[in-house]
Design a protein around this motif. Structure first.
Motif, PDB file in Angstrom:
ATOM      1  N   LEU A 209       0.830  -1.207   0.000  1.00 50.50           N
ATOM      2  CA  LEU A 209       0.000   0.000   0.000  1.00 50.50           C
ATOM      3  C   LEU A 209       0.860   1.250   0.000  1.00 50.50           C
ATOM      4  O   LEU A 209       0.542   2.234  -0.685  1.00 50.50           O
ATOM      5  CB  LEU A 209      -0.934  -0.015   1.214  1.00 50.50           C
ATOM      6  CG  LEU A 209      -2.047  -1.052   1.187  1.00 50.50           C
ATOM      7  CD1 LEU A 209      -2.785  -1.094   2.529  1.00 50.50           C
ATOM      8  CD2 LEU A 209      -3.044  -0.769   0.064  1.00 50.50           C
ATOM      9  N   GLU A 210       1.969   1.218   0.754  1.00 50.05           N
ATOM     10  CA  GLU A 210       2.870   2.378   0.774  1.00 50.05           C
ATOM     11  C   GLU A 210       3.535   2.569  -0.587  1.00 50.05           C
ATOM     12  O   GLU A 210       3.637   3.694  -1.089  1.00 50.05           O
ATOM     13  CB  GLU A 210       3.925   2.182   1.852  1.00 50.05           C
ATOM     14  CG  GLU A 210       4.871   3.373   1.995  1.00 50.05           C
ATOM     15  CD  GLU A 210       5.915   3.184   3.077  1.00 50.05           C
ATOM     16  OE1 GLU A 210       6.817   4.053   3.183  1.00 50.05           O
ATOM     17  OE2 GLU A 210       5.853   2.174   3.811  1.00 50.05           O
ATOM     18  N   SER A 211       3.973   1.480  -1.201  1.00 45.23           N
ATOM     19  CA  SER A 211       4.638   1.596  -2.509  1.00 45.23           C
ATOM     20  C   SER A 211       3.658   2.053  -3.586  1.00 45.23           C
ATOM     21  O   SER A 211       4.021   2.821  -4.481  1.00 45.23           O
ATOM     22  CB  SER A 211       5.269   0.251  -2.899  1.00 45.23           C
ATOM     23  OG  SER A 211       4.277  -0.735  -3.176  1.00 45.23           O
ATOM     24  N   TYR A 212       2.403   1.610  -3.521  1.00 49.39           N
ATOM     25  CA  TYR A 212       1.399   2.056  -4.491  1.00 49.39           C
ATOM     26  C   TYR A 212       1.157   3.561  -4.357  1.00 49.39           C
ATOM     27  O   TYR A 212       0.990   4.265  -5.358  1.00 49.39           O
ATOM     28  CB  TYR A 212       0.082   1.306  -4.282  1.00 49.39           C
ATOM     29  CG  TYR A 212       0.145  -0.176  -4.573  1.00 49.39           C
ATOM     30  CD1 TYR A 212       1.195  -0.746  -5.285  1.00 49.39           C
ATOM     31  CD2 TYR A 212      -0.870  -1.029  -4.116  1.00 49.39           C
ATOM     32  CE1 TYR A 212       1.242  -2.109  -5.534  1.00 49.39           C
ATOM     33  CE2 TYR A 212      -0.828  -2.392  -4.374  1.00 49.39           C
ATOM     34  CZ  TYR A 212       0.224  -2.928  -5.076  1.00 49.39           C
ATOM     35  OH  TYR A 212       0.268  -4.270  -5.329  1.00 49.39           O
ATOM     36  N   ALA A 213       1.107   4.033  -3.113  1.00 47.43           N
ATOM     37  CA  ALA A 213       0.901   5.468  -2.902  1.00 47.43           C
ATOM     38  C   ALA A 213       2.059   6.269  -3.480  1.00 47.43           C
ATOM     39  O   ALA A 213       1.856   7.332  -4.097  1.00 47.43           O
ATOM     40  CB  ALA A 213       0.752   5.750  -1.408  1.00 47.43           C
ATOM     41  N   LEU A 214       3.273   5.775  -3.311  1.00 44.42           N
ATOM     42  CA  LEU A 214       4.443   6.474  -3.865  1.00 44.42           C
ATOM     43  C   LEU A 214       4.419   6.441  -5.394  1.00 44.42           C
ATOM     44  O   LEU A 214       4.727   7.442  -6.053  1.00 44.42           O
ATOM     45  CB  LEU A 214       5.727   5.823  -3.345  1.00 44.42           C
ATOM     46  CG  LEU A 214       6.023   5.987  -1.849  1.00 44.42           C
ATOM     47  CD1 LEU A 214       7.171   5.076  -1.431  1.00 44.42           C
ATOM     48  CD2 LEU A 214       6.356   7.455  -1.544  1.00 44.42           C
TER      49      LEU A 214
END
Length: 303
Positions: A209-214
């Motif tokens: 989820l963090e990588s998708y947001a980035l």
């Protein structure tokens, strides 16, 4: 007042007054010597209130609750508004669905009727949520499941266009289709979802989820996939979920694994179509972010 006098002053029929009296909504003050109903002056105000509440389409039992306790009126009105909103959504969906069927060939019309007929009216996201609960790995914490469902399950538009009705119906059909019962988990689930004693799904999906947001920022800016913070976060999510370190060898193995994983590109394509704004680029989906990160990993490995 007699029942006829009350009816005349209130502008209703005697039958109406008798109906509300028989249901206890309009108390009588007594009876005449001949056994006819008699009403006091307060009955006129009460009857007018009943008519006003019924004009709002409140059911008779709800009218009775309001008459008995005025403090429940706000809750009754709120419930009526919710019910009305559901009815309006259903009508808007039906209108758009009918328009969808007006300008197409006979073959297209038959296919569209089949798709639309399988969707409940008004449409809901039950089938989509069920799909994701089956797709996600076991032992995933409820907080993460909730976040993922919120991001991955698109809501049906409140005022859909015919094209959106068709897209949602196709999405509903996609997630409702039965998988081949002869296929095992290795053919229907990503490798990272398969049961493993050392696997930590919470670490994987927190990191994803963090990588998708980035990556979403790069997608909005229409940047080509590249090495950077988003890719490092993406790889670390997979490595950390297995208790491994991020190494060049792990990246090579991860690239091979992701290339062989089952894909749900059609789901994300339809989701993007459904949620696209009237003008401007659509918001990146988690599927688009995942593809962008996989492409960034492939480009790095190719070098």
């Amino acid at each position: 007042m007699s029942i006829g006098e009350l009816a005349e002053q209130a502008g209703v029929t005697v039958k109406t007054v008798r109906f509300y009296s028989d249901r206890g909504l309009l108390p009588e003050t007594g009876r005449s010597a001949g056994g006819h109903r008699r009403y006091g002056a307060e009955a006129l105000d009460r009857l007018r209130l009943i008519r006003s509440l019924r004009a709002l389409d409140l059911p008779v039992p709800e009218v009775g609750r309001v008459l008995d306790r005025e403090d429940v009126l706000e809750g009754v009105i709120a419930g009526q508004l919710r019910s009305l909103g559901t009815q309006l959504n259903a009508l808007r969906w039906r209108e758009a669905a009918l328009r969808l069927l007006t300008d197409c060939t006979a073959e297209e019309r038959a296919d569209r009727l089949r798709l639309i007929g399988a969707v409940p009216t008004p449409p809901d996201t039950t089938a989509l949520a069920r799909f994701w609960r089956q797709w996600l790995p076991a032992r995933l914490p409820a907080r993460l499941v909730s976040v993922i469902l919120e991001q991955a399950v698109p809501q049906p538009p409140a005022d859909p266009t015919p094209a959106q009705v068709l897209t949602f119906a196709r999405l509903h059909a996609l997630v409702s289709g039965a998988c081949d019962p002869h296929l095992g988990p290795e053919h229907t689930q990503p490798a990272s979802h398969r049961p493993d004693r050392d696997f930590r799904p919470d670490v994987l999906y927190d990191g994803l989820l963090e990588s998708y947001a980035l990556a979403s920022a790069d997608l909005r800016a229409q940047r080509s996939p590249y090495d950077g913070e988003a890719l490092d976060c993406f790889v670390s999510a997979y490595a950390g979920s297995r208790g491994l370190r991020d190494t060049p060898d792990l990246r090579r193995r991860l690239g091979s694994q992701l290339a062989a994983d089952p894909r749900i590109d059609r789901y994300w394509q339809l989701t993007a179509e459904l949620t696209a704004p009237p003008s401007g680029p659509p918001a990146p989906t988690a599927g688009a972010a995942h593809d962008w990160l996989c492409a960034a990993l492939d480009a790095q490995l190719a070098r």
